[in-house]
Design a protein around this motif. Structure first.
Motif, PDB file in Angstrom:
ATOM      1  N   HIS A  12       0.719  -1.353  -0.071  1.00 54.84           N
ATOM      2  CA  HIS A  12      -0.048   0.110   0.002  1.00 54.84           C
ATOM      3  C   HIS A  12       0.829   1.234   0.011  1.00 54.84           C
ATOM      4  O   HIS A  12       1.902   1.223   0.602  1.00 54.84           O
ATOM      5  N   SER A  32      -5.083  10.217  -0.710  1.00 55.44           N
ATOM      6  CA  SER A  32      -5.255   9.151  -1.487  1.00 55.44           C
ATOM      7  C   SER A  32      -4.483   7.968  -0.756  1.00 55.44           C
ATOM      8  O   SER A  32      -3.508   7.973  -0.527  1.00 55.44           O
ATOM      9  N   ARG A  36      -6.319   5.857  -4.693  1.00 61.30           N
ATOM     10  CA  ARG A  36      -7.685   6.187  -4.608  1.00 61.30           C
ATOM     11  C   ARG A  36      -8.051   7.309  -3.512  1.00 61.30           C
ATOM     12  O   ARG A  36      -7.617   7.223  -2.650  1.00 61.30           O
ATOM     13  N   VAL A  38      -9.483   9.659  -0.927  1.00 57.81           N
ATOM     14  CA  VAL A  38     -10.315   9.356   0.214  1.00 57.81           C
ATOM     15  C   VAL A  38     -11.487  10.740   0.105  1.00 57.81           C
ATOM     16  O   VAL A  38     -11.051  11.808   0.413  1.00 57.81           O
ATOM     17  N   PRO A  79      -7.114   0.094   4.265  1.00 52.96           N
ATOM     18  CA  PRO A  79      -7.390   0.036   2.662  1.00 52.96           C
ATOM     19  C   PRO A  79      -7.953  -1.210   2.060  1.00 52.96           C
ATOM     20  O   PRO A  79      -8.234  -1.247   1.069  1.00 52.96           O
ATOM     21  N   TRP A  82     -11.455  -0.872   2.701  1.00 53.67           N
ATOM     22  CA  TRP A  82     -11.784   0.621   2.443  1.00 53.67           C
ATOM     23  C   TRP A  82     -12.737   1.069   3.461  1.00 53.67           C
ATOM     24  O   TRP A  82     -13.871   1.634   3.183  1.00 53.67           O
ATOM     25  N   LYS A  83     -12.512   1.102   4.605  1.00 49.56           N
ATOM     26  CA  LYS A  83     -12.956   1.610   5.721  1.00 49.56           C
ATOM     27  C   LYS A  83     -12.105   2.292   6.638  1.00 49.56           C
ATOM     28  O   LYS A  83     -11.032   2.571   6.420  1.00 49.56           O
ATOM     29  N   ASP A 132     -17.997   2.706   6.224  1.00 52.17           N
ATOM     30  CA  ASP A 132     -17.415   2.984   4.902  1.00 52.17           C
ATOM     31  C   ASP A 132     -16.695   4.300   4.383  1.00 52.17           C
ATOM     32  O   ASP A 132     -17.298   5.141   4.803  1.00 52.17           O
ATOM     33  N   ASP A 134     -16.111   5.933   1.624  1.00 55.97           N
ATOM     34  CA  ASP A 134     -16.783   6.631   0.814  1.00 55.97           C
ATOM     35  C   ASP A 134     -18.065   7.467   1.212  1.00 55.97           C
ATOM     36  O   ASP A 134     -18.605   8.350   0.375  1.00 55.97           O
TER      37      ASP A 134
END
Length: 155
Positions: A12, A32, A36, A38, A79, A82-83, A132, A134
């Motif tokens: 990562h 990121s 990806r 955040v 990661p 993705w939490k 989550d 997102d």
């Protein structure tokens, strides 16, 4: 656009991208992880990976408002899932000096205006506040200056 990258000890990578600066204060950033972004959140320094790169410790900023801030918290990012898990909120303070110690995550909360420092430790296996990453974060219920502790944390 300035950015800082922090490699993990494994697969990562994390990068901070300059977003702004508080008047008379520190810079804040977008984050990121593995390329990806955040969303919905801003961060300060430092970042710290766990030795196995399973978790990324971050300082999340809950406001950039000069009058009411700083309001920050330590947060952990998973990661792979993705939490994100927010820890105690620190009105008028900063979360820093992150370290992973076996099954514990330790950090220091500093309150410059009061010249105060608090040590915090969280059992990683006991964390239940994962959400989550997102999803837009909820405003913290404990953002008042009188509420500086979190039941998940121990001195």
């Amino acid at each position: 656009m300035r950015s800082d990258a922090l490699a993990g000890c494994g697969p990562h990578r994390a990068a901070l991208v300059f977003e702004g600066e508080i008047r008379f204060g520190p810079e804040y950033f977008r984050l990121s992880v593995d390329g990806r972004a955040v969303p919905h959140r801003i961060f300060g320094r430092p970042l710290q990976w766990s030795a196995d790169s399973r978790f990324l410790a971050v300082q999340e900023w809950l406001t950039t408002d000069y009058g009411s801030g700083p309001i920050t918290c330590a947060a952990l990012i998973d990661p792979a899932g993705w939490k994100i898990a927010r820890l105690a909120v620190h009105p008028k303070g900063f979360a820093a000096e992150f370290r992973f110690d076996g099954g514990l995550f330790r950090y220091r909360a500093t309150f410059p205006a009061r010249s105060a420092v608090r040590e915090a430790a969280v059992e990683l296996a006991a964390l239940r506040s994962w959400e989550d990453i997102d999803a837009a974060p909820q405003p913290p219920a404990d953002a008042s200056p009188s509420s500086l502790a979190n039941p998940q944390e121990t001195p």
